[in-house]
Design a protein around this motif. Sequence first.
Motif, PDB file in Angstrom:
ATOM      1  N   PRO A 312       5.732 -20.010   3.296  1.00 39.43           N
ATOM      2  CA  PRO A 312       6.401 -19.184   2.297  1.00 39.43           C
ATOM      3  C   PRO A 312       7.423 -19.945   1.463  1.00 39.43           C
ATOM      4  CG  PRO A 312       6.127 -17.935   4.300  1.00 39.43           C
ATOM      5  CD  PRO A 312       5.663 -19.340   4.614  1.00 39.43           C
ATOM      6  N   TYR A 318       9.487 -17.594  -3.856  1.00 35.65           N
ATOM      7  CA  TYR A 318      10.104 -17.158  -2.614  1.00 35.65           C
ATOM      8  C   TYR A 318      11.631 -17.226  -2.672  1.00 35.65           C
ATOM      9  CZ  TYR A 318      11.604 -17.288   2.279  1.00 35.65           C
ATOM     10  OH  TYR A 318      12.251 -17.048   3.463  1.00 35.65           O
ATOM     11  N   CYS A 339       5.854 -14.050   4.606  1.00 38.46           N
ATOM     12  CA  CYS A 339       7.028 -14.228   3.745  1.00 38.46           C
ATOM     13  C   CYS A 339       8.165 -13.308   4.176  1.00 38.46           C
ATOM     14  CB  CYS A 339       6.659 -13.956   2.286  1.00 38.46           C
ATOM     15  SG  CYS A 339       5.496 -15.154   1.594  1.00 38.46           S
TER      16      CYS A 339
END
Length: 350
Positions: A312, A318, A339
């Motif tokens: 992630p 992110y 994530c």
Amino acid sequence: MNAAAARDRAIITGYRGPKVRIMEVCGTHTHEIFRLGIRSLLPEAVELISGPGCPVCVTPVSYIDEAIFLAETCHATICTFGDLVRVPGTAGTLAEARSRGARVQVVYTPLDAVTYATEHPEEETVFLSVGFETTTPAACLALRHAEAQHTANFSLLTANKTMPAAYTAMASHTDAYLYPGHVCAITGTSLPESLTREGISGVVAGFTAGELLRALATILEKVQAGKPFFANCYPRVVRPEGNPAAQALVAAYMEPCDAEWRGLGVLKESGLQLREAFAARDARKRFALPAMTGRANPACRCGAILQGLARPVDCPLYGKACTPDHPVGACMVSREGACSAYYLYGGLRS
């Protein structure tokens, strides 16, 4: 910590063998391993990667587009689990469709959707049926209930998937699987046992700290022998035969079909669709849905994350444009998403 857990912890922390990549196929495993601090025990040679074990995450963008089309164009009431409401389609989410006046109801079980349909006979009610072998029996049970009580306004939009094709498709990305305990409780152990003949290794894992330590220690012990292996490290729940009643229920209402997975593409016979006898309950046929090709945000790396090809933190979105409050990709939406786990337990750290 009991003696068995202490022994397994020592095996893990003392591992000095070859580099090994272990893929968590279950999103709950990903979250529990983070929450319990097990990642901090792993030596540098051991890498945990996330795989396609989150049902919401692997559901393709086109499915969300179909659901929004049913809600806004066909004026159906959509009943769904909460996570799917926030998953982005090509041009928005079900939550945004609801804000425009579409009827979108969050339910806790598929039977709740049947109850809603019974109480609102004037509304066409569609349950968004997603998930793996673990949750599919509940959708079939709801359909059986609707049939028994002649709830004519109830149908399913299916995106149910089965794991065998995914295990094979992902085999080159990992040295061993942490097989999902919940799925194996339904299917049994014959499949992962047979995969050893194809050179695919793994162990079935439970969800407590002790069960996860035992599973990881077993992998690290067996991988050093250099031979494909399988072990059931969740015997209190997983039996060799699985759950025959659940298997029979699914077989009565559904049959295999090719299915699209986010990140993996179309995998042959990896999905489940309603049998022809229940075509009237199939929302795609009931509403003559047009074929849809969804388009994900090109900057989102959910596809690579679901294949174990990226973490992630490797995604440029992110923690910036993509957070749990404002998710761009399905892996940040779902409580089982990689994530989401990284953000909740690791923040912006790797």
